[in-house]
Scaffold this active site. Structure first.
Site, PDB file in Angstrom:
ATOM      1  N   GLU A 216       2.910  -5.737  -3.216  1.00 32.72           N
ATOM      2  CA  GLU A 216       4.011  -6.330  -3.988  1.00 32.72           C
ATOM      3  C   GLU A 216       4.566  -7.556  -3.264  1.00 32.72           C
ATOM      4  OE1 GLU A 216       7.599  -4.162  -3.818  1.00 32.72           O
ATOM      5  OE2 GLU A 216       8.451  -5.071  -5.607  1.00 32.72           O
TER       6      GLU A 216
ATOM      7  N   HIS B 129       5.678  -2.881  -8.401  1.00 38.82           N
ATOM      8  CA  HIS B 129       7.062  -2.514  -8.109  1.00 38.82           C
ATOM      9  C   HIS B 129       7.353  -1.098  -8.606  1.00 38.82           C
ATOM     10  CE1 HIS B 129      11.171  -3.441  -7.113  1.00 38.82           C
ATOM     11  NE2 HIS B 129      11.549  -2.938  -8.276  1.00 38.82           N
TER      12      HIS B 129
ATOM     13  N   ASN C  10     -26.588  -0.188 -18.384  1.00 40.23           N
ATOM     14  CA  ASN C  10     -27.937  -0.584 -18.797  1.00 40.23           C
ATOM     15  C   ASN C  10     -27.948  -1.979 -19.401  1.00 40.23           C
ATOM     16  OD1 ASN C  10     -29.730   1.326 -18.005  1.00 40.23           O
ATOM     17  ND2 ASN C  10     -29.380   2.658 -19.754  1.00 40.23           N
TER      18      ASN C  10
END
Lengths: 112, 710
Positions: free
Chosen positions: B71, B49, B440
């Site tokens: 929204e 919003h 990794n």
């Protein structure tokens, strides 16, 4: 307050729905219930409403639900009734929805 | 004038939007874990919003329109008409990434436009699945009572009260309307009212003039308990009234987690502790389970949830208020401030020196006072650049979520010490190395669920990311509970790739450090995630460039721990002041291992580089006098500062080691910025300039790296 019971399955209640009329409203509904297992109640032109009526409405809908009675309550102006539902903290116990025929709003109890 | 104003406003929007997007990402991932959490749903909705509103206000119509689409879907979620699913989270995360790209100026890219259309299509599909909403006619539909905003100016002194009110049955007949009392409570603050209609009898048994209802009221107000009692003064004799403070202003200051629903229900006497424990072991929402078991009715649960939400709301209001008391300042302005304070520190040092030289007590007293104030100002200005590392940490949640999905692994991220503060510039540079380390861990460290179970581990692996202060440094640790490093395999690979000579017997610690060698990879296959041997050397270089160090500990089968030791700030470093001829230099203390005195021959002094023996080890050294072409008398005794650069020891030959020095780092400016081996300059107390050595580049430029040194 005035009432119209031309049809046994239809009860129209108008005007004041406060503690001053609580007993009268209660009696009218009770009489209608005795004569029919199927009842539509119409609330219109509400000029006053308070907790006493909300209790009647709750008890009426809850009792009908538990007894499996066909009972519907309609209102022409849902704003007034919703306001008191919210103000009294009853939002989770009632819902007000559009009547399928679109002319009114239906008040339903949430008892499940 | 207007253009300048608009530009400023738009810049403010960019900053705000980036923060919101970051928060949105974190919140969405939290929602994925707790799809029922209404508070988190509301947070997502609010973020979208705000994006929509601010975007529209500042002329970012594309972003506003796009945010509006998402929204709308979350409005359904908020109203319990659409469930939170992984699909929804995936689309919303994708939409969030799109907005991020739009912010970066990619808005007109055909590919992004197409992608956004796809996202909107998916959102519309989701919206289409919404249960037929019981929509009230919009014009005349009953309006829900508008929730009062907690008055923010009073939020600091708010207390939360739990009020139970059961009026006497004949309250109506005595001329009191209980709803008027509830209205009075509402006027006192933010109020949530839950009616308990269970005592209303069957229709045929009821007395319509009796009151059967009771209420639970949660009120946050800055008024005291007596003000609440006053409201009930005329009905107290015939009513049951219980008023409790559930959170007072002191408890509200504690920003810890809000009370759990179970705790509230115990407090209210709805259930006892053992019942709660019995239900908590099941993996279902406690409210739902208790209702199902008939131990609490829905109204009790709703009321307890309202209490929980009220507490959160007040805490949030307080936090918002605290946030409002801060202002946004551009980092360039802070940099300028730090620079000027740096100059002040220099001037002050010069002043103190003069005061000392003049032996004037009054003058010296003023100098001491100036020193105290300058020191406070320096600490304060440095602290302004400090930001918590938690924001960087939270970015990795998304990385882990996406990569673990991609690789079919289950990985949880646990972070600790997110509040630890570091210089903003350092945090900016740390992001990439941390990404490499975490990638990794995900790719090579954490095993697939089946393999983990076979090894007696939980199918879900954990990556721990923590930060903690340690003196002038911050220790950032990346730990995983994965397979760990195989030192034998690492050694074989290093020998095979010619990184170390065959027959070498390095320690385990030295073997682990091989993963930071350029081009070294332990991955058996190259994946899209890692395995090309590119990255870990960059990690090490970046950390060293930041003046930090990197340590690695690993146990086969148990996991790997990588510790980054990073200085708190780059603006002031701890340095070792040395002298060569009449010139002064600063060597960053982080790279200094030891200082030794040595007597050299003239032949040795004539060479740029050579080696010398330290406790049996031959260590190469650089003759800084020769490298920087400094003339003048040499010392009788030479000093060698041994530094550690890329895990190799190198000596720096200087005339004198003066001592440790808090060094305010100044840039060299455009003309000198590319001088090899010098990273900056500082001004000493006497006003002279000392250059700060970039030890890594200095060693590299002398072409010592690559030689078989040790």
């Amino acid at each position: 307050m005035s009432s119209n019971t031309e049809e046994l399955k239809k009860l129209t209640l108008k005007g004041r729905f406060g503690i001053g009329n609580a007993q009268t409203i209660y009696d009218q509904v009770r009489v209608s219930l005795k004569t029919s297992n199927y009842l539509n109640i119409y609330l219109s032109e509400i000029s006053e409403i308070d907790l006493s009526f909300l209790q009647i409405l709750y008890s009426l809908l809850a009792t009908a639900f538990r007894k499996g009675k066909e009972m519907s309550v309609f209102v022409d102006n849902p704003v007034v009734i919703w306001d008191i539902i919210v103000n009294a903290g009853f939002e989770s116990h009632f819902s007000v929805n559009v009547d399928p025929d679109g002319a009114n709003f239906q008040i339903e109890g949430n008892f499940r | 004038m207007n253009d300048v104003y608009n530009e400023k406003m738009q810049a403010a929007f960019y900053e705000e939007a980036e923060e919101i997007l970051l928060e949105l990402e974190t919140t969405l991932m939290e929602l994925e874990k707790n799809p029922q959490n209404m508070e988190v749903i509301n947070q997502v909705f609010r973020a979208l919003h705000t994006l929509k509103g601010s975007g529209s206000m500042f002329g970012f119509d594309g972003i506003a329109a796009f945010a509006h689409e998402i929204e709308s879907v979350f409005d359904f979620v908020r109203n319990d008409k659409l469930p939170v699913t992984s699909f929804l989270i995936d689309i919303t995360l994708a939409a969030r990434d799109s907005i991020s790209r739009m912010l970066a100026g990619d808005e007109d890219s055909d590919e992004l436009i197409k992608q956004n259309e796809e996202i909107i299509k998916k959102l519309k599909v989701l919206a289409g699945k919404v249960k037929s909403p019981e929509v009230l006619l919009s014009e005349s539909a009953p309006k829900k009572a508008v929730e009062k905003e907690t008055p923010s100016e009073n939020v600091q002194s708010l207390s939360i009260f739990r009020i139970r009110f059961k009026p006497g049955a004949e309250v109506f007949l005595h001329g009191t309307n209980p709803l008027n009392l509830l209205d009075e409570l509402k006027e006192m603050g933010d109020c949530h009212i839950t009616a308990h209609p269970q005592d209303i009898p069957k229709f045929e048994n009821m007395n319509p003039e009796y009151c059967y209802v009771s209420w639970d009221i949660i009120l946050s107000t800055d008024k005291g308990i007596n003000a609440i009692k006053d409201i009930f003064i005329f009905v107290e004799d015939e009513s049951e009234i219980k008023i409790e403070i559930i959170e007072d202003e002191i408890e509200l200051i504690d920003e810890g987690a809000s009370k759990k629903l179970g705790e509230i229900l115990i407090e209210r006497g709805v259930i006892d502790e053992s019942t709660l424990k019995n239900f908590l072991i099941r993996q279902e929402p406690i409210g739902k389970m208790l209702t199902k078991a008939g131990l609490a009715d829905k109204t009790e649960i709703d009321s307890a949830l309202a209490e929980q939400s009220q507490i959160k709301k007040v805490k949030e209001s307080r936090e918002k208020l605290q946030k409002k008391s801060s202002i946004r300042v551009g980092s360039d302005k802070l940099d300028n401030l730090v620079n000027i304070v740096g100059e002040l520190v220099t001037v002050q040092a010069g002043f103190s020196q003069k005061a000392l030289d003049n032996n004037n007590i009054e003058f010296q007293s003023l100098a001491e006072e100036l020193e105290r104030i300058t020191s406070t100002l320096r600490d304060l200005s440095m602290s302004l650049r400090m930001v918590p590392i938690g924001t960087t940490f939270s970015r990795f949640k998304r990385l882990i979520r996406d990569l673990s999905q991609q690789l079919g692994k289950k990985i949880e991220l646990v972070t600790e010490g997110g509040e630890t503060q570091l210089d903003a510039t350092i945090i900016e540079h740390l992001s990439e190395p941390l990404v490499h380390l975490i990638r990794n861990s995900i790719d090579h460290g954490i095993e697939k669920p089946g393999k983990r179970e076979k090894a007696g581990k939980s199918p879900t692996g954990t990556i721990y990311l923590s930060a903690i202060h340690s003196g002038a440094y911050v220790l950032i640790q990346v730990r995983d509970d994965g397979a760990g490093l195989d030192s034998g395999e690492l050694l074989d690979k290093a020998v095979k790739n010619g990184i170390i000579p065959s027959g070498s017997i390095p320690t385990e610690k030295e073997i682990f450090k091989l993963i930071f060698a350029p081009g070294f990879s332990t991955a058996k296959e190259v994946t899209g995630v890692s395995g090309r041997g590119v990255g870990m050397d960059v990690v090490k270089r970046t950390i060293e460039e930041l003046g930090g160090t990197i340590e690695i500990v690993s146990k086969r089968g148990n996991g790997t721990l990588i510790t980054l030791k990073i200085p708190l700030t780059l603006a002031i470093i701890r340095g070792l002041l040395v002298r060569i001829g009449n010139e002064h230099y600063i060597i960053p203390l982080a790279s200094v291992e030891e200082c030794i005195e040595i007597q050299m021959t003239d032949d040795d002094r004539g060479r740029d580089t050579s080696q010398f023996n330290v406790r049996g080890d031959l260590i190469p050294y650089l003759n800084l006098r020769k490298i920087f072409s400094i003339n003048g008398q040499t010392s009788d005794i030479d000093h060698i500062v041994i530094i550690n650069s890329e895990n190799r020891k190198t000596g720096l030959l200087v005339d004198e080691v003066i001592g440790e020095q808090q060094t305010v780092v100044k840039n060299l400016g455009i003309v000198y910025k590319d001088v090899e081996g010098i990273s900056g300059a500082t001004i000493l107390g006497d006003g002279t300039v000392a250059l700060i050595l970039d030890t890594l580049k200095l060693v590299k430029s002398s072409e010592l790296i690559g030689e078989d040194i040790q």
